[in-house]
Design an enzyme around this catalytic site. Structure first.
Site, PDB file in Angstrom:
ATOM      1  N   TYR A 154       0.918  -1.420   0.582  1.00 22.02           N
ATOM      2  CA  TYR A 154      -0.042  -0.095  -0.220  1.00 22.02           C
ATOM      3  C   TYR A 154       1.133   1.056  -0.099  1.00 22.02           C
ATOM      4  CZ  TYR A 154      -3.614   3.672   1.183  1.00 22.02           C
ATOM      5  OH  TYR A 154      -4.580   3.934   1.664  1.00 22.02           O
ATOM      6  N   LYS A 158       1.095   3.778  -2.845  1.00 21.12           N
ATOM      7  CA  LYS A 158       0.332   5.664  -2.049  1.00 21.12           C
ATOM      8  C   LYS A 158       1.717   6.465  -3.124  1.00 21.12           C
ATOM      9  CE  LYS A 158      -3.909   4.951  -1.688  1.00 21.12           C
ATOM     10  NZ  LYS A 158      -4.744   5.163  -2.764  1.00 21.12           N
TER      11      LYS A 158
END
Length: 246
Positions: A154, A158
């Site tokens: 993640y 991002k």
């Protein structure tokens, strides 16, 4: 009514922060294309907002599927006539420690969170360049700046959005298209509701404003970046995190 008759596409616009974004644009007069993964998750939102007079349509789409993205965005253009704003909000998590992370955990998160944003950004580039205007906002996360144990996939996805944002901003500026990122911090959503009280308190001790954020507060920042008031802002990341990252 800053966005009266403007066409806004919100990926993942049917739940959580995405739904708050959708409602904010609707409240300011926008016509909104709501993208979600399944019809059964999008249709109820479209029905609810339409009943209140909003001009919205729903589209079921896996943003990681390039051909499906191209087809869907062409349909959105045909349905609405143009696309003025794109909000790349769709995202997933597959949290686990690195030593336990499966290849599929990595691929799924990178495919949706980063490749999906690229696919959608690319799909709107040609029509926005033709119109010589546009606003693109990528929803990243403060985790992309700080990293987080158990979220290597993640965090990487991002963080990648920051580079995508800056590169696209430089490429598209000459056509009056701005590209910015918003990095939310600890925002109250269904995902954070599942966190234990102990973990929640631990988060709050690191936030100077000492509270969780609301989806509406993220949506307000996005609406600003999409508006004419932000016409001279591009290639930037705005943290909406209560001071968590300074």
């Amino acid at each position: 009514m800053r966005f009266k008759d403007k066409v806004v596409v919100v990926t993942g616009g049917n739940r959580g922060i995405g739904l708050a974004i959708t409602k904010r644009f609707v409240s300011e007069g926008a016509r909104v294309a709501i993208i979600g993964t399944r019809p059964e998750s999008v249709d109820p939102v479209v029905s609810e907002l339409s009943a209140d007079g909003a001009d919205v349509k729903g589209y079921a789409l896996n943003v990681a599927d390039r051909e499906a993205v191209e087809s869907t965005f062409k349909q959105i253009g045909a349905d609405f006539g143009s696309i003025d704003v794109l909000v790349n909000n769709a995202g997933v998590t597959r949290d686990t420690l690195l030593m336990r992370m499966k290849e599929d955990d990595w691929d799924t998160v990178l495919d949706i969170n980063l490749k999906g944003a690229f696919n959608c950004l690319k799909a709107v580039t040609r029509p926005m360049m033709k119109n010589r205007k546009g606003r693109i906002i990528n929803i990243s996360s403060v985790v992309g700046q700080t990293g987080n144990a158990g979220q290597a996939n993640y965090s990487a996805s991002k963080s990648g959005l920051f580079g995508l944002t800056k590169s696209a901003a430089k490429e598209l500026a000459s056509r009056n298209i701005t590209v910015n990122a918003v990095a939310p911090g600890y925002i109250a959503t269904e995902m954070t509701d599942a966190i234990s009280d102990e973990a929640r308190e631990a988060f709050l001790t690191n936030i100077p404003l000492a509270r969780t954020g609301q989806g509406e507060e993220v949506a307000a920042c996005i609406a600003f970046l999409a508006s004419d008031d932000a016409a001279y802002i591009t290639g930037q990341t705005v943290n909406v995190d209560g001071g968590l990252v300074m």
